[in-house]
Design an enzyme around this catalytic site. Structure first.
Site, PDB file in Angstrom:
ATOM      1  N   TRP A 192      58.976  -0.915 167.014  1.00 33.16           N
ATOM      2  CA  TRP A 192      57.515  -0.200 165.667  1.00 33.16           C
ATOM      3  C   TRP A 192      57.394  -1.852 165.312  1.00 33.16           C
ATOM      4  O   TRP A 192      58.106  -2.465 165.220  1.00 33.16           O
ATOM      5  CB  TRP A 192      59.051  -0.033 164.754  1.00 33.16           C
ATOM      6  CG  TRP A 192      58.679  -0.121 163.522  1.00 33.16           C
ATOM      7  CD1 TRP A 192      57.557   1.218 162.596  1.00 33.16           C
ATOM      8  CD2 TRP A 192      58.648  -0.575 162.048  1.00 33.16           C
ATOM      9  NE1 TRP A 192      57.544   0.993 161.861  1.00 33.16           N
ATOM     10  CE2 TRP A 192      57.565  -0.007 161.225  1.00 33.16           C
ATOM     11  CE3 TRP A 192      58.634  -2.064 161.304  1.00 33.16           C
ATOM     12  CZ2 TRP A 192      57.011  -0.633 159.942  1.00 33.16           C
ATOM     13  CZ3 TRP A 192      58.071  -2.862 161.005  1.00 33.16           C
ATOM     14  CH2 TRP A 192      57.863  -2.109 159.659  1.00 33.16           C
ATOM     15  N   ASP A 360      49.829  11.224 151.695  1.00 35.06           N
ATOM     16  CA  ASP A 360      50.186  10.716 152.753  1.00 35.06           C
ATOM     17  C   ASP A 360      51.190  10.986 151.688  1.00 35.06           C
ATOM     18  O   ASP A 360      51.894  11.552 150.984  1.00 35.06           O
ATOM     19  CB  ASP A 360      50.086   9.290 153.024  1.00 35.06           C
ATOM     20  CG  ASP A 360      50.873   8.484 154.117  1.00 35.06           C
ATOM     21  OD1 ASP A 360      52.305   8.878 154.117  1.00 35.06           O
ATOM     22  OD2 ASP A 360      50.196   8.355 155.038  1.00 35.06           O
ATOM     23  N   ASP A 472      53.497  12.816 161.404  1.00 33.79           N
ATOM     24  CA  ASP A 472      54.235  12.569 161.451  1.00 33.79           C
ATOM     25  C   ASP A 472      55.203  12.655 161.796  1.00 33.79           C
ATOM     26  O   ASP A 472      55.783  13.762 162.068  1.00 33.79           O
ATOM     27  CB  ASP A 472      54.324  11.703 160.061  1.00 33.79           C
ATOM     28  CG  ASP A 472      54.674   9.452 160.682  1.00 33.79           C
ATOM     29  OD1 ASP A 472      55.165   9.373 161.211  1.00 33.79           O
ATOM     30  OD2 ASP A 472      54.631   9.409 159.027  1.00 33.79           O
ATOM     31  N   ASP A 534      51.912   1.330 162.447  1.00 38.29           N
ATOM     32  CA  ASP A 534      52.371   0.657 160.685  1.00 38.29           C
ATOM     33  C   ASP A 534      52.285  -0.659 160.530  1.00 38.29           C
ATOM     34  O   ASP A 534      51.708  -1.421 159.512  1.00 38.29           O
ATOM     35  CB  ASP A 534      53.789   0.445 160.107  1.00 38.29           C
ATOM     36  CG  ASP A 534      54.323   2.040 159.902  1.00 38.29           C
ATOM     37  OD1 ASP A 534      52.935   2.715 160.051  1.00 38.29           O
ATOM     38  OD2 ASP A 534      55.380   2.400 160.433  1.00 38.29           O
TER      39      ASP A 534
HETATM   40  C1  DGJ Z   1      55.631   6.645 158.556  1.00 33.45           C
HETATM   41  C2  DGJ Z   1      53.548   6.581 159.553  1.00 33.45           C
HETATM   42  O1  DGJ Z   1      53.508   5.525 160.159  1.00 33.45           O
HETATM   43  C3  DGJ Z   1      53.142   5.451 157.890  1.00 33.45           C
HETATM   44  O2  DGJ Z   1      51.922   5.476 157.811  1.00 33.45           O
HETATM   45  C4  DGJ Z   1      53.981   7.099 156.813  1.00 33.45           C
HETATM   46  O3  DGJ Z   1      52.893   8.183 156.557  1.00 33.45           O
HETATM   47  C5  DGJ Z   1      54.749   6.938 156.527  1.00 33.45           C
HETATM   48  N1  DGJ Z   1      55.741   7.249 157.908  1.00 33.45           N
HETATM   49  C6  DGJ Z   1      55.506   7.743 155.835  1.00 33.45           C
HETATM   50  O4  DGJ Z   1      56.636   7.721 155.536  1.00 33.45           O
END
Ligand code: DGJ
Length: 714
Positions: A192, A360, A472, A534
């Site tokens: 991650w 989001d 997601d 992220d």
């Molecule tokens: C993981 C995503 O990668 C983020 O950009 C965001 O949308 C979060 N989840 C929200 O929980």
């Protein structure tokens, strides 16, 4: 084109040949995959024989033969392409040639899974059927070739034509035996926030099976794209093979260098945790594997694969449409927002030229943090009293499109959905399922669960003017109720994708999985862009985007400018650097724009104006990697139009260095006989000068300095 010449099958792409032949014993052997050869009869194959290996009664051993779909346990003891147990608990099969069929203008669909399509390209498919007369196992090997590309698509169907039961323990999509040589394996590992780090290592004797992932989705840790490159191949030169799986579940790429130095590469569903039973007459089809060959190095391979994926993988109309520049509220507000806050962000965003506002996580159920609410896909009226439709209307009135985040495959135990259907979460009866980010995964192997998700998400999308969806998926899969579960889940995921993307063809879908945890060709078939990581720190992104671009088009790579100190690693980089790096991707912002001062807003305005001029290039141009941030203190890349009419260069010196000479950067893909103006500076250069003499980027005296050039042919 596909030609059969005696016992030879010859598939010809633009510059590539894939040749196989049937020997006198009925074995389907591999002859050549690489540079295009003339068409002739290649079936005079060397007999594989050594006096100490296991051999058949004709003195032949398959152990030193190059094969198309090798079996284990007869005369080959290397890693097999498949293992199928029969009712007698025996797993030794010997597949022999039975028949073939050539289908013109035909690219096969894969059972329940995405695949490349023909579009307006000329394409043919060869189906070769192999059979073991003793066990009654049949394998149909599918090979598809495009006249215009250097790719071969492969998939395999295993069919039980016996009277009994069979169990497929492993079934690779493709297996290929490459002639002995000095090769490096290139693969993409990570975690991650560190997705797809670039690894390159020589292929040495032994078996490397750990280029695999059994975490549920295709994963942050190992990507289902690998390359085998000649040891001296680089970005521009040398033979390189690429293997990319059109699949989003557990996967495996395997490289074996045998005792003689021959190299076997296989790619497909991860056999670990896999099992598929076949009753009499039933069959199983593997996902599609895209094989790509380039004699022009890693760069040549990437550009080829990018063209194929841009034109013949994603069915969305957005695949060829300029993507809106978005602002996402996640890093601006996390869960702490209300309608006024969102509207304020959207208003400021409109002033600087942003086109899409994305709401989001946190808008539904009782989702005030990540402990609850997933599964309850109805608006939280406390936060958003006008509802999603009302908010969308307000955003539209400001002049922006409206987009929304969803995570449909998940459920929190603290949700109405879970209270109503606790059995819908993946779990093993009698065992407490493990949580990850406080959530469980819905059981997509069940039709009723898929139906619920399709209905719930369709209701959201048809209930408001929603032009974009961020899909997601935020946890690894555990507590699988039976062996082979992950594939059933993945089929359920594709079923849902088919239904929802099919019903909402105008919506731009973006894939996401805790950042870039499901960045694969299977997802790309439905969604033309994927949130890459992220980690949006510009320096980390140099690496992540550099290596991701090796297997996937920049038009798939979402890249946002975020606030500093960066929320993932704390680094502070200039606003210019953050944007310069993000231009090579689907550009957007993810910060609280209402907190920016006038100077910053002016800079953002200019960035957006620039991006609007650049984004067409991203959809149709070629991408060149010029400096490797994994090996140097620099990173540079270039997007150039296929006709050489324009180009964009980004060069970054990561850490400042005193008292040093800068290496020249030589650009690619330009017309040497034309002059170009750099619209950033007004400077004029010859195409030959830029490509052969090169430029010394005028880096500023600071860390993370970037230089960009926008070249237009004069
Ligand atoms: C993981 C995503 O990668 C983020 O950009 C965001 O949308 C979060 N989840 C929200 O929980």
């Amino acid at each position: 084109m596909i030609v059969k010449n005696n016992n030879t099958f010859h598939l010809m792409g633009r510059n590539v040949s894939y040749i196989m032949a049937v020997d006198e014993a009925g074995n389907l052997l591999h002859v050549h995959y690489g540079k295009k050869l003339r068409d002739k009869d290649y079936s005079k194959l060397k007999k594989g024989w050594t006096d100490w290996a296991a051999y058949a009664d004709d003195n032949r051993t398959l152990e030193i033969c190059r094969q198309e779909y090798p079996s284990y346990g007869h005369t080959d003891l290397r890693h097999p392409a498949y293992i199928v147990n029969n009712a007698e608990s025996n797993n030794v099969n010997q597949l022999k040639y039975k028949s073939y069929e050539i289908k013109g203008n035909y690219a096969p669909k894969i059972d329940g899974m995405p695949s490349l399509f023909a579009g307006d390209r000329s394409v043919q498919t060869l189906e070769i059927t192999l059979k073991d007369d003793i066990t009654g196992l049949e394998a149909v090997l599918l090979y598809t070739v495009f006249d215009e590309y250097n790719v071969i698509l492969r998939s395999t169907v295993l069919r039980n034509v016996s009277d009994g039961f069979m169990a497929v323990e492993s079934a690779y999509s493709a297996s290929i035996d490459i002639a002995k040589g000095d090769y490096d394996l290139i693969y993409f590992s990570g975690s991650w926030a560190r997705e797809r780090e670039l690894f390159r290592q020589p292929v040495l004797q032994g078996l490397k099976t750990d280029i695999s992932n059994a975490r549920g989705g295709s994963g942050h840790c190992i990507n289902p794209f690998i390359m085998l490159a000649e040891h001296d191949a680089n970005e521009e030169r040398g033979g390189v093979y690429g293997f990319s799986l059109v699949y989003s579940g557990n996967h495996s790429s395997m490289v074996e260098c045998d005792q003689f130095g021959n190299i076997r590469v296989q790619q497909g569903i991860n056999p670990f945790g896999f099992m598929w039973t076949l009753d009499k007459g039933e069959s199983f089809q593997t996902p599609q594997c895209v094989l790509c060959y380039s004699e022009n190095g890693i760069g040549g391979l990437s550009r080829e694969l990018n063209d194929v994926y841009r034109s013949n993988l994603c069915r969305s109309k957005w695949a060829h449409t300029e993507r809106p520049i978005l602002i996402n509220n996640w890093e601006a507000t996390y869960f702490d927002f209300n309608e006024d806050k969102l509207v304020a962000i959207a208003e400021k965003a409109k002033e600087v030229g942003i086109e899409l506002f994305v709401l989001d996580d946190g808008w539904f159920g009782k989702r005030n943090d990540d402990t609850r609410g997933l599964g309850d896909w109805f608006v939280n009226k406390k936060k958003l009293p006008s509802g999603i439709d009302g908010l969308a209307e307000k955003i539209n009135d400001i002049g922006l499109k409206f987009g929304i985040w969803i995570e449909p495959e998940m459920v929190n135990p603290d949700s109405d959905l879970y209270r109503e259907h606790p059995d819908w979460a993946i779990q093993i009866p009698g065992r407490e399922p493990s949580l990850s980010r406080n959530q469980l995964i819905l059981d997509l192997s069940r039709q009723e669960v898929c139906d619920y998700i399709i209905k719930a998400i369709s209701d959201v999308l048809s209930g408001a003017n929603i032009g974009y969806v961020k899909w997601d998926m935020n946890r690894p899969m555990t507590d699988m109720p039976f062996v082979g579960y992950n594939h059933e889940y993945t089929l359920g995921f594709y079923k849902i994708m088919d239904a929802i993307t099919g019903a909402f063809p105008d919506v731009l879908f973006e894939g996401c999985s805790g950042g870039g945890g499901r960045f694969d060709a299977g997802v790309l078939a439905y969604m033309p862009q994927i949130w890459t990581s992220d980690n949006s720190d510009a320096v980390a992104r140099l690496r992540i985007q550099y290596s991701t671009s090796m297997g996937y088009p920049v038009s798939a790579i979402s890249a946002h400018v975020t606030a500093v100190p960066n929320h993932q690693n704390g680094r502070i980089t200039p606003l210019k650097t953050r944007a310069d790096v993000a231009y090579a991707g689907v550009f957007g912002y993810e910060l609280d724009i209402t907190k920016m001062n006038d100077d910053e807003l002016e800079e953002v305005k200019q960035q957006i104006a620039r991006c609007k001029e650049l984004r067409g290039l991203m959809l149709s141009g070629d991408f060149y990697r010029l400096k490797n941030p994994y090996e140097t203190n620099y990173c540079a890349w270039e997007m150039s139009a296929k006709d050489g009419s324009e180009a964009f260069l980004m060069a970054c010196r990561i850490l400042s260095v005193a008292s040093t000479a800068e290496e020249k950067l030589r650009l690619k893909g330009l017309d040497p006989s034309s002059d170009y103006i750099d619209t950033e500076t007004g400077n004029i250069y010859g195409g030959d000068e830029l490509m052969h003499c090169g430029i010394e980027p005028p880096y500023a005296k600071c860390d993370f300095s970037t230089v960009i050039m926008r070249l237009k042919r004069m």
